[in-house]
Scaffold this active site. Structure first.
Site, short mmCIF file in Angstrom:
data_model
loop_
_atom_site.label_atom_id
_atom_site.label_comp_id
_atom_site.label_asym_id
_atom_site.label_seq_id
_atom_site.Cartn_x
_atom_site.Cartn_y
_atom_site.Cartn_z
N ASP A 80 31.95 42.26 -14.80
CA ASP A 80 30.76 41.40 -14.72
C ASP A 80 29.48 42.18 -15.01
O ASP A 80 29.43 43.40 -14.89
CB ASP A 80 30.67 40.76 -13.34
CG ASP A 80 30.49 41.78 -12.22
OD1 ASP A 80 31.16 42.83 -12.28
OD2 ASP A 80 29.67 41.55 -11.32
N GLU A 81 28.46 41.45 -15.37
CA GLU A 81 27.07 41.93 -15.45
C GLU A 81 26.92 43.23 -16.24
O GLU A 81 26.31 44.20 -15.78
CB GLU A 81 26.50 42.08 -14.04
CG GLU A 81 26.48 40.78 -13.27
CD GLU A 81 25.99 40.92 -11.84
OE1 GLU A 81 25.35 39.97 -11.35
OE2 GLU A 81 26.24 41.97 -11.20
N VAL A 82 27.47 43.26 -17.44
CA VAL A 82 27.34 44.44 -18.31
C VAL A 82 26.06 44.32 -19.13
O VAL A 82 25.82 43.28 -19.77
CB VAL A 82 28.55 44.57 -19.24
CG1 VAL A 82 28.39 45.78 -20.16
CG2 VAL A 82 29.83 44.70 -18.42
#
Length: 599
Positions: A338-340
């Site tokens: 997530d959230e790269v």
């Protein structure tokens, strides 16, 4: 005659005062319909309770395993069952000896006989059978389960059927047939934002067992800290943990796994990658991407996500994951995703050259392709380690494959963990639409979007979790079957050992019932009396579950270490000390008045 008259009057007054002082308080009368007795949480699939009462004598009651069944003959079953019988033998009875009333002349229940019909695996799994049945009648009490994991759930249910009344432990005639609605009923804990000492994790596992939750999703590392002590790469925690004391050694992890196993709880580790890895870079900066200033973001200059362009990154991850897989027993491994921050990859020349070599365009689609390439390499590593491991990923991985237009690029045995919720907190797609898309593509999924316990508000908030159902989306029956369950998540930016358990419980109990009980058990108002009993039951067992509004528990949480937490501090008429003091003073004044009048 006067002394005898004084004594007679005093005794009469004492009896009258005693009867008056033990009258049920007004608040307890008002509370009677708010607190259930002898009810089960989570609600069983089928339960039939009669008005016939049986009394249990703590001195004589026994929990027994049927010697002709797998509960005794199968070594794996026996190890779990023996521990459980010992543990529940201590949980069944809580009324202090000095407050207990005798059961002579009452119809008593002398034992519960446990039978397991099949063999057992050493560890529980996604496919484990947790079904059981219970029968309590004049012939005795029996618990029948297919496996040790079902026996554990049945023992918890049996323990909840017992309630206290007038100093006696009571159980009603009952018939139960039960099994969970979903096989994956989890709680995610975060030990990176704040370190959680081992005793608090173990106590939390006890609370999970009391609520029939069966998966501990351990988000063990993140940007802020790397508390997992790796023997292969000791600098990961040596330089990435908050301090050298704030770590989980291999022995610590083994202790958690064994404690969980004996309670039928799986432990799934999460090592989030390629994002959320800044703490990894403290000891091994070579595996992360160096971010450089750009005209769009002139202020960035730090280590960002994993570097997907270097083969050494995958060599490193293979060695680490082999070590983790040898330690953690479950066949599933959460790799995050997530959230790269694509901006960092965009700023790095080495990554840009790699994208050109792979034919990935310098666009959102290209970076989605790049992350998909990285995750597939990681999942391939998991599949190749000993005891083939399957992956769980956050929903962004699925979303990125959708962006790239290739939903077949991700292995179908990967589980998609849906967490975003399109409201004021998130900008993601509404989770119901996400669930529909993920299952339509043929992937199994876990829901957490509406079970984020780290968001708190004034008042009683557990009904909002209770009323959110994993099947509440537009889809076929085949799609609904791909939903394997859900997880309550407690992210720890504002949580440490001082508030971890009270913030978690009993709010997580609402998620527990939603994931275990039939779909039509969905009325939070109807569930409130059982929730209140469950909360007080956990408090009595040493779990400091937070209150759900003005009320009290007969056996309050006791923070004083010299007294056990199950020690009662009140009776039906109010606090013991206050009542006894008032009673004695009043009686003394009355006696003195009588003596003076007769003098």
């Amino acid at each position: 005659m006067r002394p005898y008259l004084v004594l007679l009057v005093a005794l009469s007054l004492q009896a009258a005062v005693a009867e008056w002082s033990y009258q049920t308080s007004w608040y307890e009368k008002a509370r009677q319909d708010k607190v259930a007795r002898g009810t089960v949480w989570p609600q069983p699939r089928s339960i039939d309770t009669t008005s016939v009462r049986y009394y249990l004598d703590p001195r004589n009651f026994r929990l027994e395993a049927d010697s002709s069944s797998a509960a005794v003959s199968d070594p794996e079953c026996k190890a779990v069952v023996d521990h459980a019988l010992s543990r529940y033998g201590e949980l069944l009875f809580w009324i202090p000896e000095e407050d207990r009333a005798g059961v002579d002349g009452d119809e008593t229940l002398d034992k519960l006989v446990l039978t397991i019909t099949r063999g057992c695996t050493r560890y529980p799994s996604l496919e484990s059978d947790e079904s059981y049945s219970i029968l309590v009648n004049s012939d005795g009490a029996t618990l029948l389960a297919q496996t040790a994991w079902g026996a554990l759930r049945g023992l918890e249910t049996f323990s909840q059927l017992i309630y206290g009344e007038n100093g006696k432990h009571v159980i009603n005639g009952t018939s139960i047939s039960d099994s969970p609605r979903f096989p994956h009923r989890g709680i995610m804990i975060d030990t990176a934002r704040h370190y959680l000492p081992l005793p608090f994790i173990l106590r939390h596992l006890d609370a999970m067992a009391y609520n029939k939750m069966n998966v501990l999703h351990w988000h063990i590392v993140d940007d802020q800290a790397f508390p997992f002590q790796s023997t292969t790469f000791p600098d990961l925690s040596g330089k990435g943990a908050y301090t050298r004391k704030h770590v989980y050694t291999p022995d610590d992890v083994s202790q958690v796994l064994e404690f969980a196993r004996l309670r039928g709880i799986r432990v799934i580790p999460e090592f989030d990658t390629p994002g959320h890895m800044m703490s990894w870079g403290q000891g091994h900066p070579e595996i992360l991407t160096r971010c450089y200033p750009t005209s769009f973001q002139p202020d960035i200059y730090y280590l960002g996500p994993a570097n997907p362009a270097r083969e050494t990154t995958y060599t490193f991850m293979r060695k680490l994951f082999e070590e983790i897989r040898e330690l953690f027993a479950d066949e599933y491994f959460h790799v995050g995703g997530d959230e790269v921050r694509f901006q960092c990859w965009n700023s790095n020349e080495e990554v840009q050259e790699f994208m050109v070599q792979q034919g990935f365009p310098n666009s959102t689609v290209g970076f989605a392709d790049l992350q998909g390439y990285y995750i597939n390499r990681i999942l391939e590593i998991l599949h190749q380690v000993p005891e083939r491991t399957r992956g769980i990923v956050w929903q962004e991985i699925f979303d990125n494959f959708e962006i790239s237009g290739d939903l077949t690029g991700l292995n179908l045995d990967t589980i998609i963990h849906v967490w975003e919720w399109n409201d004021t907190r998130y900008q993601g797609e509404p989770f119901r639409e996400e669930m529909a898309k993920v299952t339509a593509a043929g992937y199994r999924t876990i829901l957490s979007s509406c079970y984020y316990l780290n968001y708190i508000s004034y008042g009683r908030d557990w009904p909002q979790y209770y009323e959110c159902d994993p099947h509440d989306f537009q889809g076929t029956e085949a799609q609904k079957q791909l939903v394997i369950g859900g997880e309550a998540c407690l992210w720890a930016e504002w949580v440490d050992s001082t508030n971890f358990i009270p913030r978690m419980w009993p709010r997580a109990s609402a998620v527990a019932e939603r994931l275990w009980s039939p779909q039509d058990v969905a009325d939070s108002e109807a569930a409130s009396p059982r929730m209140e009993e469950q909360r007080c039951r956990m408090v009595r067992r040493g779990i400091p579950a937070q209150p759900q509004g003005p009320s009290y528990c007969e056996y309050e949480w006791n923070i004083l270490s010299q007294l056990p937490n199950y020690r009662p501090v009140i009776t039906s008429s109010g606090p013991r000390v206050t009542e006894g003091l008032f009673h004695n003073l009043f009686l003394g004044v009355l006696v003195l008045a009588v003596v003076k009048c007769l003098a």
